[in-house]
Design a protein around this motif. Structure first.
Motif, mmCIF file in Angstrom:
data_model
loop_
_atom_site.group_PDB
_atom_site.id
_atom_site.type_symbol
_atom_site.label_atom_id
_atom_site.label_comp_id
_atom_site.label_asym_id
_atom_site.label_seq_id
_atom_site.Cartn_x
_atom_site.Cartn_y
_atom_site.Cartn_z
ATOM 1 N N HIS A 69 0.860 -1.189 0.000
ATOM 2 C CA HIS A 69 0.000 0.000 0.000
ATOM 3 C C HIS A 69 0.892 1.234 0.000
ATOM 4 O O HIS A 69 1.839 1.311 0.782
ATOM 5 N N ALA A 70 0.568 2.176 -0.863
ATOM 6 C CA ALA A 70 1.340 3.421 -0.900
ATOM 7 C C ALA A 70 0.494 4.469 -1.596
ATOM 8 O O ALA A 70 -0.644 4.204 -1.995
ATOM 9 N N ARG A 71 1.084 5.640 -1.719
ATOM 10 C CA ARG A 71 0.467 6.653 -2.576
ATOM 11 C C ARG A 71 1.269 6.656 -3.871
ATOM 12 O O ARG A 71 2.474 6.380 -3.857
ATOM 13 N N GLY B 37 -0.043 10.743 -5.585
ATOM 14 C CA GLY B 37 -0.666 10.919 -4.280
ATOM 15 C C GLY B 37 -1.885 10.052 -4.042
ATOM 16 O O GLY B 37 -2.314 9.895 -2.905
ATOM 17 N N ALA B 38 -2.466 9.486 -5.107
ATOM 18 C CA ALA B 38 -3.649 8.636 -4.915
ATOM 19 C C ALA B 38 -3.227 7.322 -4.268
ATOM 20 O O ALA B 38 -2.174 6.792 -4.578
ATOM 21 N N PRO B 39 -4.042 6.800 -3.345
ATOM 22 C CA PRO B 39 -3.696 5.508 -2.752
ATOM 23 C C PRO B 39 -3.661 4.421 -3.821
ATOM 24 O O PRO B 39 -4.525 4.384 -4.687
ATOM 25 N N LEU B 40 -2.638 3.605 -3.791
ATOM 26 C CA LEU B 40 -2.596 2.489 -4.742
ATOM 27 C C LEU B 40 -2.105 1.226 -4.076
ATOM 28 O O LEU B 40 -1.544 1.257 -2.983
ATOM 29 N N LEU C 262 -3.162 4.572 6.819
ATOM 30 C CA LEU C 262 -3.830 3.732 7.818
ATOM 31 C C LEU C 262 -5.215 4.272 8.154
ATOM 32 O O LEU C 262 -6.108 3.523 8.541
ATOM 33 N N GLU C 263 -5.377 5.602 7.981
ATOM 34 C CA GLU C 263 -6.675 6.216 8.281
ATOM 35 C C GLU C 263 -7.672 6.056 7.132
ATOM 36 O O GLU C 263 -8.873 6.136 7.352
ATOM 37 N N VAL C 264 -7.165 5.884 5.918
ATOM 38 C CA VAL C 264 -8.074 5.896 4.764
ATOM 39 C C VAL C 264 -8.259 4.536 4.094
ATOM 40 O O VAL C 264 -9.233 4.334 3.377
ATOM 41 N N VAL C 265 -7.343 3.628 4.346
ATOM 42 C CA VAL C 265 -7.429 2.318 3.692
ATOM 43 C C VAL C 265 -7.414 1.245 4.767
ATOM 44 O O VAL C 265 -6.646 1.327 5.723
ATOM 45 N N GLU D 27 0.581 1.161 18.624
ATOM 46 C CA GLU D 27 -0.190 2.248 17.995
ATOM 47 C C GLU D 27 -0.704 1.822 16.617
ATOM 48 O O GLU D 27 -1.837 2.130 16.240
ATOM 49 N N VAL D 28 0.126 1.103 15.885
ATOM 50 C CA VAL D 28 -0.290 0.611 14.566
ATOM 51 C C VAL D 28 -1.427 -0.394 14.722
ATOM 52 O O VAL D 28 -2.427 -0.358 14.000
ATOM 53 N N ARG D 29 -1.291 -1.270 15.712
ATOM 54 C CA ARG D 29 -2.330 -2.281 15.923
ATOM 55 C C ARG D 29 -3.672 -1.616 16.218
ATOM 56 O O ARG D 29 -4.715 -2.006 15.699
ATOM 57 N N GLU D 30 -3.599 -0.543 17.009
ATOM 58 C CA GLU D 30 -4.825 0.159 17.355
ATOM 59 C C GLU D 30 -5.402 0.879 16.131
ATOM 60 O O GLU D 30 -6.603 0.816 15.862
ATOM 61 N N ALA D 31 -4.510 1.542 15.392
ATOM 62 C CA ALA D 31 -4.956 2.316 14.223
ATOM 63 C C ALA D 31 -5.543 1.417 13.139
ATOM 64 O O ALA D 31 -6.466 1.816 12.423
ATOM 65 N N THR D 32 -4.994 0.225 13.003
ATOM 66 C CA THR D 32 -5.451 -0.662 11.919
ATOM 67 C C THR D 32 -6.493 -1.667 12.395
ATOM 68 O O THR D 32 -7.064 -2.389 11.575
ATOM 69 N N ARG D 33 -6.703 -1.719 13.726
ATOM 70 C CA ARG D 33 -7.573 -2.741 14.318
ATOM 71 C C ARG D 33 -7.175 -4.138 13.821
ATOM 72 O O ARG D 33 -8.004 -4.972 13.473
ATOM 73 N N ALA D 34 -5.860 -4.345 13.742
ATOM 74 C CA ALA D 34 -5.345 -5.637 13.288
ATOM 75 C C ALA D 34 -5.698 -6.716 14.304
ATOM 76 O O ALA D 34 -5.708 -6.460 15.516
#
Lengths: 190, 110, 397
Positions: A10-12, A47-50, A81-84, A106-113
């Motif tokens: 995942h990137a822009r 800049g678009a997510p891809l 992480l906020e948009v995808v 923090e990543v685990r929380e942000a992604t709800r992994a």
């Protein structure tokens, strides 16, 4: 690796995910593996997510579709992480590698992994700025991938980087890229 | 001329050259179109100034030329379109019906 | 043994390499996605002097094929490449190339047709040309795109064939994705492909001849079409023998109809192009669980390998055909139509069902294929009960 490994990036657009998907695939090929690398075509706006994909297998790879259930997810930009939903379809006991200053928790929380997802973080952008001189996180993050998953060998990765960059980039840039791989390999947190 | 295409109307699919190609140059010479004619151009030598405009315009290469001079009409190939008559600035060509022309020919022969 | 280079390559790049090694005399082209990489790469070969090709940039695909026809009639080994709207724009010229029996080799990166505008892979473009008199290969992956292109020259230029050949690869999926590929060395390929020595050509002034003759009412037209049909039918044996020869050179097996599991399969999917691999991938997983499923993948669509297909399907109990091209208003997609006709012609009444999938590049997921195999379990009963349509969409909303 005994079986097919599927990686989703995942990137822009413009951050080098397509290059990273190829870098890892070609390194695996150098070590005698079969591989595939492709972007999800269509999003060609800066800049678009891809998404991009890498498949690695000791046997010829027959399947030719998008990777919906990756073994490994690599995120080159933590604002995604906020948009995808980067964990979408991630296999049980899968691995998530993120270029970020955030901690694993923090990543685990942000992604709800899910609890079984192995999370690795590395500040690949900072490493890239300090070694290559520009925020190109794709080479260092491949070093982190080598460390965390073992899907490619870090020495093979460096050999490939050196060989494929020679003639195209200055010795300084090549040395910077190699240093970035080493640093990410050392600094990635699991 | 070496390509024998006589009887080509009866050729079956495997006798026709690849892609219906014509295997020789200049085969139109052997394709007599003179019998399509209803009227024919008659050349009046007294009025002809040898400008060769008829030769330039003839769509069937039926104006005969020798030593850079108009010398008659090739009735084996002339289809009787009349273009030569239309373009001649000196009225040195005129159309006559085939029937009249043949009767005239017969009279002259007798 | 040939020298083999292993490289990471897209299908387009592999086609460009095959063109380079065949060293064509003329390449007229108008670029269009997703074929563009082929001509971009080939243009580099021209600039680097690696080929002696006259590269002719033209103003449209219609002109590209017109120029290819002229060049081929003049006696040149001629190649071009296109996709989608470009192929559609060539359409009337495709008939001319085939009718004049010109052995042009063209790569097509199979792509959807507008509208709506869509640049992704499906078979709408190439299927629109299926009756033009061109031989058609469908590559499953980048390697096959290379292999098919090399074989295409031998088949097209064979004196008993003399028909144009389209080697096709699925847009983006095969044209753009990077895969592990093997490139044969130039000498081996040169020896395999050989030189094109036309029996007749426009530039042979010692033996003047005319191409593209007028066939008046009742004069030659039907006979010429029959000659094309015979040449096309006969080309299947030549495609196979060239394939076997290539197999000996490359070590890669060649079959016009690729089968997996059909020796005991009860449920079989018939499919073409890049999706063959997807279906085989799923079939392997299902067979590992003891399910009797099989795959039949066509590598050649024109001439249609009817006998080979029937042989592969004769023991199946239920057959799904996957079509990546709509024939709106038709009985079913092109592959289903041909398959149903092939089975019917030998009196096989096994139930079949046509699945429309992957249009406009829609993803061909594992789940989609699993569903089709699942459907086949009850196909006979469902058909008898009038529960299923002949054409079923998969992967749509």
């Amino acid at each position: 690796m005994a079986e097919l490994t599927e990686i989703r990036w995942h990137a822009r657009a413009g951050q080098g995910a397509v290059t990273a998907s190829r870098l890892v695939a070609e390194t695996a090929m150098d070590d005698g593996q079969y591989m595939q690398a492709m972007p999800e075509y269509g999003a060609e706006r800066q800049g678009a997510p891809l998404k991009a994909y890498t498949r690695i297998s000791p046997d010829p790879i027959e399947i030719h579709n998008n990777i919906l259930h990756p073994d490994i997810v690599v995120v080159l930009d933590d604002t995604l992480l906020e948009v995808v939903n980067v964990c979408e379809g991630l296999k049980p006991n899968g691995t998530l590698i993120v270029n970020t200053r955030m901690t694993g928790d923090e990543v685990r929380e942000a992604t709800r992994a899910a609890a079984d997802v192995k999370i690795a973080t590395v500040d690949a952008s900072d490493i890239a700025i300090n070694t290559i001189g520009r925020d190109i996180p794709n080479t260092p993050i491949a070093g982190a991938l080598a460390k965390v998953t073992g899907v490619i060998d870090v020495e093979s990765l460096k050999k490939y980087v050196e060989r494929s960059f020679t003639g195209k980039f200055s010795d300084k840039v090549i040395a910077g890229n190699l240093a970035s791989v080493d640093r990410a390999y050392e600094e990635v947190h699991v | 001329m070496s390509w024998d295409y006589s009887g080509n109307e009866q050729w079956t699919w495997d006798q026709i050259p690849l892609g219906a190609m014509t295997l020789e140059g200049g085969t139109a010479t052997g394709h007599k179109t003179g019998d399509w004619r209803v009227q024919r151009p008659i050349w009046h030598t007294d009025k002809c100034k040898q400008c060769l405009i008829c030769w330039m315009h003839c769509p069937d290469s039926s104006i005969k030329v020798s030593e850079q001079k108009m010398c008659g009409v090739d009735y084996e190939h002339c289809k009787g379109c009349g273009v030569c008559v239309q373009v001649c600035p000196f009225n040195a060509l005129s159309m006559m019906s085939e029937k009249d022309a043949r009767e005239l020919d017969e009279k002259e022969a007798n | 043994m040939p020298d083999v280079t292993v490289l990471a390559s897209s299908g387009d790049q592999m086609v460009a390499e095959a063109f380079r090694q065949a060293n064509p005399d003329v390449l007229p082209v108008y670029p269009i996605t997703p074929q563009t990489i082929i001509v971009e790469e080939f243009d580099k070969f021209v600039a680097q002097g690696k080929v002696h090709t006259e590269f002719v940039p033209v103003e449209s695909e219609h002109s590209a094929m017109a120029a290819a026809i002229g060049a081929s009639a003049a006696g040149a080994r001629t190649v071009t490449a296109t996709a989608s709207q470009g192929l559609a724009y060539m359409w009337e010229e495709l008939y001319v190339a085939a009718g004049m029996r010109l052995p042009i080799v063209m790569a097509n990166a199979n792509r959807a047709l507008s509208a709506p505008i869509n640049i992704h892979g499906d078979h709408s473009d190439i299927m629109g040309c299926r009756d033009t008199g061109w031989i058609m290969y469908f590559a499953e992956n980048a390697q096959e795109a290379y292999d098919d292109t090399l074989m295409a020259f031998r088949v097209a230029e064979h004196p008993d064939v003399m028909l144009p050949v389209a080697t096709t690869l699925d847009g983006f999926i095969t044209s753009h994705a990077l895969e592990r590929c093997e490139l044969l060395d130039d000498e081996t390929v040169a020896a395999f492909v050989g030189e094109y020595k036309p029996e007749r050509s426009l530039l042979d002034t010692d033996n003047p001849n005319s191409f593209g003759m007028f066939a008046n009412l009742g004069n030659f037209y039907m006979e010429t079409k029959l000659a094309m049909r015979k040449a096309m039918e006969g080309s299947l044996d030549i495609i196979k023998s060239v394939g076997k020869e290539f197999e000996a050179v490359s070590g890669r097996p060649f079959e016009v109809v690729k089968t997996y599991g059909t020796e005991d399969a009860e449920r079989v999917i018939v499919v073409m192009g890049s999706s063959i691999g997807n279906v085989r991938h799923v079939a392997k997983q299902l067979r590992a669980k003891g399910e009797k499923v099989g795959v039949v993948g066509l590598r050649v669509f024109r001439p249609f390998p009817s006998n080979e297909l029937v042989a592969a399907l004769k023991d199946a109990k239920a057959i799904a055909v996957m079509d990546r091209c709509e024939t709106v208003g038709g009985q079913g997609g092109p592959l289903w139509q041909e398959t149903a006709a092939a089975l019917q012609s030998v009196g096989i009444t096994t139930p079949t069902r046509d699945y429309m999938y992957g249009l406009g590049g829609a993803d061909v997921t594992v789940q989609l294929i699993e569903e089709i195999f699942e459907d086949l379990k009850t196909l006979e009963a469902d058909k008898a009960a009038g529960k299923v349509a002949d054409v079923t969409y998969k992967g749509n909303r």
